[in-house]
Structures are given as C-alpha cells and as structure tokens.
Design an enzyme around this catalytic site. Sequence first.
Site, PDB file in Angstrom:
ATOM      1  N   HIS A   1       0.917  -1.205   0.068  1.00  0.00           N
ATOM      2  CA  HIS A   1       0.147  -0.097   0.097  1.00  0.00           C
ATOM      3  C   HIS A   1       0.608   1.135   0.042  1.00  0.00           C
ATOM      4  O   HIS A   1       0.948   2.034  -0.789  1.00  0.00           O
ATOM      5  CB  HIS A   1      -0.922   0.115   1.158  1.00  0.00           C
ATOM      6  CG  HIS A   1      -1.713   1.459   1.401  1.00  0.00           C
ATOM      7  ND1 HIS A   1      -2.550   2.006   0.687  1.00  0.00           N
ATOM      8  CD2 HIS A   1      -1.098   2.156   2.479  1.00  0.00           C
ATOM      9  CE1 HIS A   1      -2.838   3.018   1.199  1.00  0.00           C
ATOM     10  NE2 HIS A   1      -2.022   3.149   2.236  1.00  0.00           N
TER      11      HIS A   1
ATOM     12  N   ASP B   1       6.328  21.862 -26.406  1.00  0.00           N
ATOM     13  CA  ASP B   1       6.436  20.580 -25.769  1.00  0.00           C
ATOM     14  C   ASP B   1       7.601  20.554 -24.684  1.00  0.00           C
ATOM     15  O   ASP B   1       7.995  21.382 -24.457  1.00  0.00           O
ATOM     16  CB  ASP B   1       6.821  19.510 -26.955  1.00  0.00           C
ATOM     17  CG  ASP B   1       6.312  18.062 -26.662  1.00  0.00           C
ATOM     18  OD1 ASP B   1       6.334  17.543 -25.592  1.00  0.00           O
ATOM     19  OD2 ASP B   1       5.884  17.405 -27.419  1.00  0.00           O
TER      20      ASP B   1
ATOM     21  N   TRP C   1       7.027   0.289   3.925  1.00  0.00           N
ATOM     22  CA  TRP C   1       7.681   0.975   2.780  1.00  0.00           C
ATOM     23  C   TRP C   1       8.873   1.790   3.245  1.00  0.00           C
ATOM     24  O   TRP C   1       9.596   2.108   2.171  1.00  0.00           O
ATOM     25  CB  TRP C   1       6.698   2.177   2.578  1.00  0.00           C
ATOM     26  CG  TRP C   1       6.768   3.432   3.157  1.00  0.00           C
ATOM     27  CD1 TRP C   1       6.185   3.763   4.502  1.00  0.00           C
ATOM     28  CD2 TRP C   1       7.323   4.748   2.837  1.00  0.00           C
ATOM     29  NE1 TRP C   1       6.483   4.829   4.776  1.00  0.00           N
ATOM     30  CE2 TRP C   1       7.142   5.554   3.831  1.00  0.00           C
ATOM     31  CE3 TRP C   1       8.128   4.982   1.537  1.00  0.00           C
ATOM     32  CZ2 TRP C   1       7.906   6.969   3.782  1.00  0.00           C
ATOM     33  CZ3 TRP C   1       8.489   6.114   1.323  1.00  0.00           C
ATOM     34  CH2 TRP C   1       8.413   7.264   2.423  1.00  0.00           C
TER      35      TRP C   1
ATOM     36  N   SER D   1      13.324   6.507 -13.767  1.00  0.00           N
ATOM     37  CA  SER D   1      11.964   7.015 -14.272  1.00  0.00           C
ATOM     38  C   SER D   1      11.897   8.661 -13.592  1.00  0.00           C
ATOM     39  O   SER D   1      11.642   9.800 -14.607  1.00  0.00           O
ATOM     40  CB  SER D   1      10.713   6.501 -14.156  1.00  0.00           C
ATOM     41  OG  SER D   1       9.699   7.289 -14.325  1.00  0.00           O
ATOM     42  N   SER D   2      11.906   8.734 -12.448  1.00  0.00           N
ATOM     43  CA  SER D   2      12.082  10.154 -11.743  1.00  0.00           C
ATOM     44  C   SER D   2      13.011  11.016 -12.172  1.00  0.00           C
ATOM     45  O   SER D   2      13.025  12.232 -12.480  1.00  0.00           O
ATOM     46  CB  SER D   2      11.970   9.865 -10.196  1.00  0.00           C
ATOM     47  OG  SER D   2      10.828   9.170  -9.740  1.00  0.00           O
TER      48      SER D   2
ATOM     49  N   HIS E   1      13.045  11.974   3.759  1.00  0.00           N
ATOM     50  CA  HIS E   1      12.488  13.052   4.152  1.00  0.00           C
ATOM     51  C   HIS E   1      12.161  14.208   3.110  1.00  0.00           C
ATOM     52  O   HIS E   1      11.266  14.646   2.793  1.00  0.00           O
ATOM     53  CB  HIS E   1      13.078  13.763   5.408  1.00  0.00           C
ATOM     54  CG  HIS E   1      12.224  14.929   5.834  1.00  0.00           C
ATOM     55  ND1 HIS E   1      11.013  14.853   6.473  1.00  0.00           N
ATOM     56  CD2 HIS E   1      12.147  16.260   5.420  1.00  0.00           C
ATOM     57  CE1 HIS E   1      10.404  16.044   6.498  1.00  0.00           C
ATOM     58  NE2 HIS E   1      11.164  16.994   6.013  1.00  0.00           N
TER      59      HIS E   1
ATOM     60  N   GLU F   1      11.882  13.329   0.169  1.00  0.00           N
ATOM     61  CA  GLU F   1      11.003  12.603  -0.823  1.00  0.00           C
ATOM     62  C   GLU F   1       9.406  13.375  -0.355  1.00  0.00           C
ATOM     63  O   GLU F   1       8.549  13.528  -1.067  1.00  0.00           O
ATOM     64  CB  GLU F   1      10.964  11.236  -0.360  1.00  0.00           C
ATOM     65  CG  GLU F   1       9.677  10.206  -1.042  1.00  0.00           C
ATOM     66  CD  GLU F   1       9.442  10.434  -2.510  1.00  0.00           C
ATOM     67  OE1 GLU F   1      10.338  10.640  -3.138  1.00  0.00           O
ATOM     68  OE2 GLU F   1       8.284  10.155  -2.830  1.00  0.00           O
TER      69      GLU F   1
ATOM     70  N   TYR G   1       8.781  16.020   0.616  1.00  0.00           N
ATOM     71  CA  TYR G   1       8.497  17.223   0.271  1.00  0.00           C
ATOM     72  C   TYR G   1       8.344  17.263  -1.212  1.00  0.00           C
ATOM     73  O   TYR G   1       7.523  18.171  -1.910  1.00  0.00           O
ATOM     74  CB  TYR G   1       9.536  18.355   0.789  1.00  0.00           C
ATOM     75  CG  TYR G   1       9.258  18.792   2.106  1.00  0.00           C
ATOM     76  CD1 TYR G   1       8.362  19.592   2.176  1.00  0.00           C
ATOM     77  CD2 TYR G   1       9.709  18.138   3.197  1.00  0.00           C
ATOM     78  CE1 TYR G   1       8.078  19.985   3.437  1.00  0.00           C
ATOM     79  CE2 TYR G   1       9.439  18.356   4.492  1.00  0.00           C
ATOM     80  CZ  TYR G   1       8.498  19.340   4.592  1.00  0.00           C
ATOM     81  OH  TYR G   1       8.198  19.708   5.734  1.00  0.00           O
TER      82      TYR G   1
ATOM     83  N   SER H   1      -1.881  27.425  -5.341  1.00  0.00           N
ATOM     84  CA  SER H   1      -1.382  28.684  -5.485  1.00  0.00           C
ATOM     85  C   SER H   1      -1.932  28.955  -6.855  1.00  0.00           C
ATOM     86  O   SER H   1      -1.946  30.249  -7.160  1.00  0.00           O
ATOM     87  CB  SER H   1       0.196  28.960  -5.333  1.00  0.00           C
ATOM     88  OG  SER H   1       0.484  28.671  -4.138  1.00  0.00           O
TER      89      SER H   1
ATOM     90  N   HIS I   1      14.892  13.520  12.225  1.00  0.00           N
ATOM     91  CA  HIS I   1      13.457  13.404  13.090  1.00  0.00           C
ATOM     92  C   HIS I   1      12.803  12.132  13.096  1.00  0.00           C
ATOM     93  O   HIS I   1      12.013  11.978  13.599  1.00  0.00           O
ATOM     94  CB  HIS I   1      12.712  14.677  12.854  1.00  0.00           C
ATOM     95  CG  HIS I   1      12.305  14.820  11.337  1.00  0.00           C
ATOM     96  ND1 HIS I   1      11.881  16.130  10.573  1.00  0.00           N
ATOM     97  CD2 HIS I   1      11.980  14.114  10.488  1.00  0.00           C
ATOM     98  CE1 HIS I   1      11.258  15.902   9.811  1.00  0.00           C
ATOM     99  NE2 HIS I   1      11.523  14.580   9.508  1.00  0.00           N
ATOM    100  N   HIS I   2      13.060  11.246  12.063  1.00  0.00           N
ATOM    101  CA  HIS I   2      12.713  10.047  11.983  1.00  0.00           C
ATOM    102  C   HIS I   2      13.374   9.075  12.853  1.00  0.00           C
ATOM    103  O   HIS I   2      12.938   8.094  12.899  1.00  0.00           O
ATOM    104  CB  HIS I   2      12.674   9.542  10.506  1.00  0.00           C
ATOM    105  CG  HIS I   2      11.763  10.376   9.721  1.00  0.00           C
ATOM    106  ND1 HIS I   2      10.573  10.133   9.480  1.00  0.00           N
ATOM    107  CD2 HIS I   2      11.926  11.655   8.933  1.00  0.00           C
ATOM    108  CE1 HIS I   2       9.783  10.902   8.540  1.00  0.00           C
ATOM    109  NE2 HIS I   2      10.976  11.833   8.034  1.00  0.00           N
TER     110      HIS I   2
ATOM    111  N   THR J   1       6.701  27.535   5.924  1.00  0.00           N
ATOM    112  CA  THR J   1       5.162  26.887   5.554  1.00  0.00           C
ATOM    113  C   THR J   1       4.227  27.517   6.204  1.00  0.00           C
ATOM    114  O   THR J   1       3.111  27.925   5.463  1.00  0.00           O
ATOM    115  CB  THR J   1       5.149  25.474   6.418  1.00  0.00           C
ATOM    116  OG1 THR J   1       6.032  24.813   6.064  1.00  0.00           O
ATOM    117  CG2 THR J   1       3.920  24.687   6.115  1.00  0.00           C
TER     118      THR J   1
ATOM    119  N   LYS K   1       3.345  30.342   3.710  1.00  0.00           N
ATOM    120  CA  LYS K   1       2.721  29.935   2.672  1.00  0.00           C
ATOM    121  C   LYS K   1       1.190  30.071   2.859  1.00  0.00           C
ATOM    122  O   LYS K   1       0.126  30.422   2.186  1.00  0.00           O
ATOM    123  CB  LYS K   1       2.869  28.407   2.027  1.00  0.00           C
ATOM    124  CG  LYS K   1       4.512  28.468   1.512  1.00  0.00           C
ATOM    125  CD  LYS K   1       4.831  27.489   0.740  1.00  0.00           C
ATOM    126  CE  LYS K   1       4.137  27.552  -0.719  1.00  0.00           C
ATOM    127  NZ  LYS K   1       4.973  27.767  -1.761  1.00  0.00           N
TER     128      LYS K   1
ATOM    129  N   ARG L   1       1.513   1.244  15.303  1.00  0.00           N
ATOM    130  CA  ARG L   1       1.198   1.130  13.759  1.00  0.00           C
ATOM    131  C   ARG L   1       1.870  -0.362  13.505  1.00  0.00           C
ATOM    132  O   ARG L   1       2.614  -0.942  14.093  1.00  0.00           O
ATOM    133  CB  ARG L   1       2.014   2.140  12.833  1.00  0.00           C
ATOM    134  CG  ARG L   1       3.360   2.426  13.332  1.00  0.00           C
ATOM    135  CD  ARG L   1       3.908   3.487  12.636  1.00  0.00           C
ATOM    136  NE  ARG L   1       3.947   3.548  11.006  1.00  0.00           N
ATOM    137  CZ  ARG L   1       4.824   3.903  10.347  1.00  0.00           C
ATOM    138  NH1 ARG L   1       5.929   4.706  10.828  1.00  0.00           N
ATOM    139  NH2 ARG L   1       4.583   3.898   8.883  1.00  0.00           N
TER     140      ARG L   1
END
Length: 531
Positions: free
Chosen positions: A79, A108, A144, A172-173, A256, A258, A260, A271, A305-306, A331, A334, A453
Amino acid sequence: MTAISHEHDHHEEHHGPAKGLTRWLFTTNHKDIGTLYLWFSFSMFLLGGTFALVIRAELFQPGLQLVQPEFFNQMTTMHGLIMVFGAVMPAFVGLANWMIPMMIGAPDMALPRMNNLSFWILPFAFAMLASTLFMEGGAPNFGWTFYAPLSTTYAPPSVTYFIFAIHIMGASSIMGAINIIATIFNLRAPGMTFMKMPLFVWTWLITAYLLIAVMPVLAGVVTMMLMDIHFGTSFFNAAGGGSPVLFQHVFWFFGHPEVYIMILPAFGVVSAIIPAFARKPLFGYTSMVYATASIAFLSFIVWAHHMFTVGIPLVGELFFMYATMLIAVPTGVKVFNWVATMFRGSMTFETPMLFACAFVILFTIGGFSGLMLAIAPADFQYHDTYFVVAHFHYVLVPGAVFSIMAATYYWLPKWTGHMYDETLGKVHFWLSFIGVNITFFPQHFVGLAGMPRRIPDYNLQFADFNMISSMGAFLFGISQLVFLLVVFKCVFSGEKAPAKPWEGAEGLEWTVPSPAPYHTFTTPPKVDGGH
Ligand code: HEM
Ligand SMILES: [Cu+2]
C-alpha cells in the site's frame, strides 16, 4: 497577454495524433504523456487503495478475522509503496507534462523521446512489484521504509525484485526531473522571466532538483541492500562491522526530501486555484517562491527527526528538533499567503476551490501534528504509533491527493474540451472530505493512547475508534468511484468548455482553445505584464 501568430504551413504532415495503440506507445507529445501518467496514477491509486481497504477491514475489529499477520504486513508495505511511487509521484509528473509547457508557452517538453521512455518503464516496474504478491515467500513485508535487517537478513526472496523495481522507478523520476528542468530553462516564451513563471512551474522546478538530489540516494541504499543480500558485504549487518542505523540515515536522507517531493507541486496547484476563485492575484508571489526554496533547503537537514528513538547523541536530537521546527516558518508564510489571497476576495466555491480550501485547512492540521512529532522528547511517546499514521495521512491524502483532485477539476475543461458535472464534483468532494476526516482523525487519539502502527490486531480499548476509522476508509474508497464517473462523463460528454472557463483564472494555458490543440505554441507567445 498573448498573441499567437499562424505560420505553420510547412512540411510536417501530421498535425494530429497518430491513430490507434501506436499513438500511446510511441508518443512524444507532452499532452499524451501527461494523460498516460495521470491514468497510470489513477489505476495505482485504486490498487493501493484496495490494499488499504484490506488493512482497514482487518482492523475493523480487534482479533484476526480476514488475513494472516504475514499477509497484513505485505499489504501495509505494498500500500505505502504503491501510493507514494505509483499514485502521488506519477500524478504530479502527469500534471507537469500537461501544464508546464502550456504555462511557459513552450511547444512541448525539451526532451520528448526521453519523456516517452520515462513513462513507459513505470508500468514494468509496478507490474514487477505487484507480481511479488504471487511469489514464494510473498511480497515485501518490511514496510515502505524497508528498514534493514528486516529487508535484508530477514527478507523474503522477492526483495530482489523489489530492489529492481525501485531502481526503475528512480530512473524514471530522474529522467522526468531532468526533462522538467531542461524545459523550464530553455523553452520559456520571450518575456517569461523566472519571476513571472506561475507558481506551479516554480514549485516543480524546485521539486525536480530535490528529485535529482535524492533519487540516487535511494538507488544507493537499495544497492547496498543488494550487496548485503547477495554479495557478502555488511553495510547494514552489525555482525560484519556494519550498522542498521546507517540504513536509517541513508534511507531518511532520501525519505524526508521525498515527502516534500510529494507536497511542493501541491503548493503550486493550490497557488493557481485560490487566486482564480478568489478573483484576486496571489498574495505575496515573491515570498511564495522564497518560502518554497527554503522548505526545499531545510528538507535536507532534518532527516534524523525520523530517528529520535534509535539512540543518536543528544546534540543530534536537539539539532534535528530545532531544524525541523524551522520548517514551520516558511510553511506558515505559505498558509498565510493563501488565506490573505482569499481575504476580501469575491470567492465562489466550484469543486476545484472546495478541494483547494480543504487542502489549506487539513494540510495545516497535518503540519501541526508534524510539529508535535518534531518535539524530540515528546516523540519518544508517540513514535511508531497511529499518531504518526494520522500525521502523514493528513499531509498526504487531503494534502497531496486533494491537490491532485483539485488540479484535475481545474484543468479538465482544458484537457477534454468539456465541462465536468459540477453537482457530481461537489458530491465527490463532500464524500471525500467527510470520509478522510472520519478515517484519519480518530487515529490521532488511538495513537496518543499508545496503539502501535503496523499491527494486525490490537487491544480492546482501541476498538471503537478503529471501527469508525475503518468505516471512514470505506466511505473514502467508494467515493473515488464518483471521481472516476465524473472524469469519464467529462471526457465523453458534457457542455462545451470555453477557452477560459474560470472567470478569475490567469495564465497562458487559458489563451488557447479548449481542448488544447495537439500542438500548442508552435510559435512562442509574447509575454508581458505580471505573472
Ligand atoms: C482511503 C485512503 C487510505 C487509507 C484508508 C489508508 C490506510 C492506511 C493504513 C491502514 C496504513 C497502515 C498503517 C500502519 O499500520 O502502518 C497505511 C499506511 C501508509 N499509507 Fe495509507 N491509506 C490511504 C491513503 C494513502 C495515500 C493516498 C497515501 C500516499 C500518498 C498513503 C501512504 C501511506 C504510507 C506511506 C503508509 C506507510 C506504510 C508503512 O508504514 O508500511 N496512504 N495507510
Ligand atoms: Cu521527515
């Protein structure tokens, strides 16, 4: 804002798309490729969503009813992987393909053939990943985040396919990001200076740099795993002189930024939409650009922080705690600017605006729970509980996913040439909004009360909230079928859309007819005036 001159009487015969299947297989057209990405993403959204519903069905009651713990672990892993790499990221790349060339007045993407390649390797990667479910030993079951040694020493044999799939997604990315940077740098219409670019283009430019910086780190970490598994190295094996904590450092240095990568383009979408439906220019354009860049920079210095609970030095804990809290500043800028844009605007609430407003409110809730998690001493209490699950789902579902839905409604008339059914759109919005909150809000409480979890069974005291959460999940899941219906109806029928269906909308994409012609801007438009 623009004038398009017509002088394409030259030799190219095919102005329209090729016929049949080859159109989609060999296409180099940014709109076709955008469409492919978006449909791929939606199918992955349904697949990953089905896995989520298996999880929530099992958690409907305490005890084990439907699945074995082993299979439950495969479901949480698949998932998460499918939603992150298969649904959210490709959806934003699809939006980028469709919109960036049109927003900057380009014909293009800069590297159209590579564009085809970066899309078509994705279905292979995900087919391979999904096929692990049918392999001996089962699919990846290590979450994950695939922490070693769960993902190395104790992993099922299918981990090798997982590693290969990750490599392909990463390639790909990276190709997608290079293409986006090359396009924005080289193909802007005359007069389209950087500070006139729409924010969606800006946020994607910054995101593309994040991708190029961290996807190789992800490739590195899975390669180290591959070496540990098959070639006798000990990067993550303490017995051989390595360290499982090293895995976490490398993973989160990717992981991390990622998150963002999954939210900055969402900021760009919102926006665009809020000014359109508030009928006012975006408040603080320049500060939005700088805030985005600061968030991107800060995302590189907060990865630990993880890892507050793995045993890092106290100065480390403090550094990562304060650095993380700093992200609240840009943040906050924004969120303030979005709200200030709405302030005294003449707002209307068509479906894209509803999703955008829900984004601002619910993403802010996710941001606040993130701040709570950033407080290192407090995090010892709720690390690895459902509070974390509630936090990241508030930023990812009503955050990233809602922004993708907002974008879809906003630009559907441009893509299809038809208006979508506004009533059905609103039904979809309200069902999703209610569903998402019923699903994830109670998870804060069970998390703070200590429910861990990634478990298939739980203590009786958590039963009521889990049942509510599961019912919300099914509501959310089913309401996505309404979304599918709206999009189908809009593709095949519906009122004809004008070039600019939204009164307050701004930007080059609205200067071309709806549906946008197969080739836009064969002659670059001239840009003057504001952004
Ligand atoms: C109806 C929608 C969704 C439901 C009901 C749902 C439910 C869940 C559940 C029950 C878990 C497992 C929690 C655990 O025990 O670790 C989970 C994990 C996760 N979900 Fe979702 N989810 C949904 C949508 C999404 C979306 C849209 C994303 C991505 C943008 C996402 C990303 C993740 C990630 C990254 C994990 C962590 C997996 C892991 O730790 O192994 N989810 N979700
Ligand atoms: Cu983080």
